[in-house]
Design a protein around this motif. Structure first.
Motif, short mmCIF file in Angstrom:
data_model
loop_
_atom_site.label_atom_id
_atom_site.label_comp_id
_atom_site.label_asym_id
_atom_site.label_seq_id
_atom_site.Cartn_x
_atom_site.Cartn_y
_atom_site.Cartn_z
N LYS A 157 3.14 14.15 1.12
CA LYS A 157 3.44 13.04 2.03
C LYS A 157 3.24 13.45 3.49
O LYS A 157 2.86 12.64 4.33
N TYR A 158 3.51 14.73 3.81
CA TYR A 158 3.14 15.26 5.12
C TYR A 158 1.63 15.08 5.32
O TYR A 158 1.17 14.65 6.39
N ALA A 159 0.87 15.41 4.30
CA ALA A 159 -0.59 15.32 4.38
C ALA A 159 -1.05 13.87 4.56
O ALA A 159 -1.97 13.60 5.33
N LEU A 160 -0.40 12.95 3.86
CA LEU A 160 -0.78 11.54 3.99
C LEU A 160 -0.48 11.02 5.40
O LEU A 160 -1.29 10.29 5.98
N LEU A 161 0.65 11.42 5.96
CA LEU A 161 0.96 11.01 7.33
C LEU A 161 -0.04 11.63 8.31
O LEU A 161 -0.47 10.99 9.27
N GLY A 162 -0.44 12.86 8.04
CA GLY A 162 -1.46 13.49 8.86
C GLY A 162 -2.79 12.76 8.77
O GLY A 162 -3.47 12.53 9.79
N LEU A 163 -3.17 12.37 7.57
CA LEU A 163 -4.39 11.59 7.38
C LEU A 163 -4.30 10.26 8.12
O LEU A 163 -5.26 9.83 8.76
N ASN A 164 -3.13 9.63 8.07
CA ASN A 164 -2.93 8.38 8.79
C ASN A 164 -3.18 8.56 10.29
O ASN A 164 -3.82 7.72 10.94
N LYS A 165 -2.68 9.66 10.84
CA LYS A 165 -2.84 9.91 12.27
C LYS A 165 -4.32 10.14 12.63
O LYS A 165 -4.79 9.69 13.68
N VAL A 166 -5.04 10.83 11.75
CA VAL A 166 -6.47 11.05 11.98
C VAL A 166 -7.22 9.72 11.89
O VAL A 166 -8.09 9.43 12.73
N MET A 167 -6.91 8.92 10.88
CA MET A 167 -7.51 7.58 10.76
C MET A 167 -7.29 6.79 12.04
O MET A 167 -8.21 6.15 12.56
N LYS A 168 -6.06 6.81 12.53
CA LYS A 168 -5.70 6.04 13.73
C LYS A 168 -6.56 6.47 14.92
O LYS A 168 -7.08 5.63 15.66
N LEU A 169 -6.71 7.76 15.11
CA LEU A 169 -7.52 8.27 16.22
C LEU A 169 -8.99 7.90 16.04
O LEU A 169 -9.67 7.55 17.00
N GLU A 170 -9.48 7.98 14.81
CA GLU A 170 -10.88 7.70 14.54
C GLU A 170 -11.19 6.21 14.72
O GLU A 170 -12.29 5.84 15.15
N MET A 171 -10.24 5.36 14.39
CA MET A 171 -10.45 3.92 14.47
C MET A 171 -10.06 3.32 15.83
O MET A 171 -10.39 2.18 16.12
N GLN A 172 -9.36 4.11 16.62
CA GLN A 172 -8.90 3.61 17.92
C GLN A 172 -10.09 3.17 18.77
O GLN A 172 -11.06 3.89 18.92
N GLY A 173 -10.01 1.98 19.32
CA GLY A 173 -11.10 1.46 20.13
C GLY A 173 -12.22 0.83 19.33
O GLY A 173 -13.21 0.36 19.90
N ARG A 174 -12.07 0.79 18.00
CA ARG A 174 -13.10 0.21 17.15
C ARG A 174 -12.65 -1.09 16.48
O ARG A 174 -13.34 -1.62 15.61
N GLY A 175 -11.47 -1.56 16.87
CA GLY A 175 -10.98 -2.83 16.36
C GLY A 175 -10.27 -2.77 15.03
O GLY A 175 -9.86 -3.80 14.49
N VAL A 176 -10.11 -1.56 14.47
CA VAL A 176 -9.48 -1.40 13.16
C VAL A 176 -8.08 -0.81 13.36
O VAL A 176 -7.92 0.20 14.03
N LYS A 177 -7.10 -1.44 12.75
CA LYS A 177 -5.71 -1.00 12.89
C LYS A 177 -5.32 -0.07 11.73
O LYS A 177 -5.79 -0.25 10.60
N VAL A 178 -4.46 0.88 12.03
CA VAL A 178 -3.96 1.82 11.02
C VAL A 178 -2.46 1.98 11.21
O VAL A 178 -2.00 2.25 12.33
N THR A 179 -1.71 1.81 10.13
CA THR A 179 -0.25 1.86 10.20
C THR A 179 0.32 2.71 9.08
O THR A 179 -0.04 2.52 7.91
N ALA A 180 1.21 3.62 9.43
CA ALA A 180 1.97 4.38 8.43
C ALA A 180 3.31 3.69 8.21
O ALA A 180 4.07 3.48 9.16
N ILE A 181 3.58 3.31 6.98
CA ILE A 181 4.89 2.79 6.60
C ILE A 181 5.67 3.96 6.00
O ILE A 181 5.19 4.62 5.07
N ILE A 182 6.84 4.23 6.56
CA ILE A 182 7.60 5.43 6.17
C ILE A 182 8.96 5.00 5.60
O ILE A 182 9.94 4.86 6.34
N PRO A 183 9.02 4.75 4.29
CA PRO A 183 10.27 4.30 3.69
C PRO A 183 11.22 5.45 3.38
O PRO A 183 10.79 6.55 3.02
#
Length: 234
Positions: A156-182
């Motif tokens: 789950k650490y890895a998934l959150l890390g992947l989420n952060k990388v996705m967010k950076l890669e998509m930033q400025g490209r119109g694609v949103k990325v959200t981590a839901i942390i229950p």
């Protein structure tokens, strides 16, 4: 109409999210390992929201080939995918030193790999049209590891890390990325434990959060949302 793909959608959080999106008039592509569960759930959704398209495929999302098959099947039958909900996951309570030899690979293949592969499959298309929203359902174990669920915490650490990388890669490209942390959420992970549901997060709470985040204005993105029981973790 918008199209959403949800992994592991017949139970728990995935099921609740599918129902919530169906009520929004969003077409659904859902998968599960159990064919009868898929059939029953599809029929339930169609009674609730007859105007939407619901496509299903039996798939074990811990297997890369089946994840890719599900993605290809969805694209072929639906076209552009507006929403990805990376929900599928497994929880195995065990200290790392006492865990089985196959536990690390199995949990990596279930908790991390599907999100990575669906991002790779759909991400370029989302970038090309400048829209889309990816939701990664992580865990509070990604923030505060649980020794008694060591490998789970790592994945789950890895998934959150992947989420952060996705967010950076998509930033400025119109694609949103959200981590839901229950936090402690009433899903099948608790099926053998006697709990008070009034002291837990419910799958419907997670679904409500995702729908509300999705419906925010075009310029707003929720990077991550933490949802815990009001009285603390169980």
């Amino acid at each position: 109409m918008k199209n959403a793909i949800i992994t592991g959608a017949t139970k728990g959080m995935g099921r609740a999210v599918a129902i919530a999106f169906a009520k929004q008039g969003i077409n659904l592509a859902i998968c599960s390992r159990n064919e009868q569960d898929l059939f029953n759930f599809k029929r339930e959704i169609q009674k609730m929201a007859p105007e939407i398209m619901v496509i299903t495929l039996v798939a074990d999302c811990s297997k890369r080939d089946e994840v890719i098959k599900f993605a290809s099947f969805t694209e072929k039958n639906m076209g552009f995918v507006d929403i990805i909900v990376n929900n599928v996951g497994m929880f195995k309570p065990a200290f790392i030193l006492e865990d089985s030899d196959d536990s690390f690979q199995k949990q990596m293949d279930t908790n991390l790999m599907p999100a990575y592969e669906l991002y790779r499959f759909f991400g370029k298309r989302m970038v090309s049209v400048g829209k889309g929203h990816i939701f990664n359902i992580c865990s509070v174990a990604a923030l505060d590891p649980i020794a008694e669920a060591g490998v789970y915490s790592v994945t789950k650490y890895a998934l959150l890390g992947l989420n952060k990388v996705m967010k950076l890669e998509m930033q400025g490209r119109g694609v949103k990325v959200t981590a839901i942390i229950p936090g402690s959420t009433l899903t099948d992970s608790w099926r053998d434990v006697e709990v008070d549901k009034n002291k837990m997060v419910l799958p419907e709470d997670i679904a409500s959060a995702i729908v509300n985040i999705y419906n925010m204005s075009e310029g707003a993105n929720v990077d991550q949302m933490i949802i815990k029981p009001v009285s603390g973790q169980l």
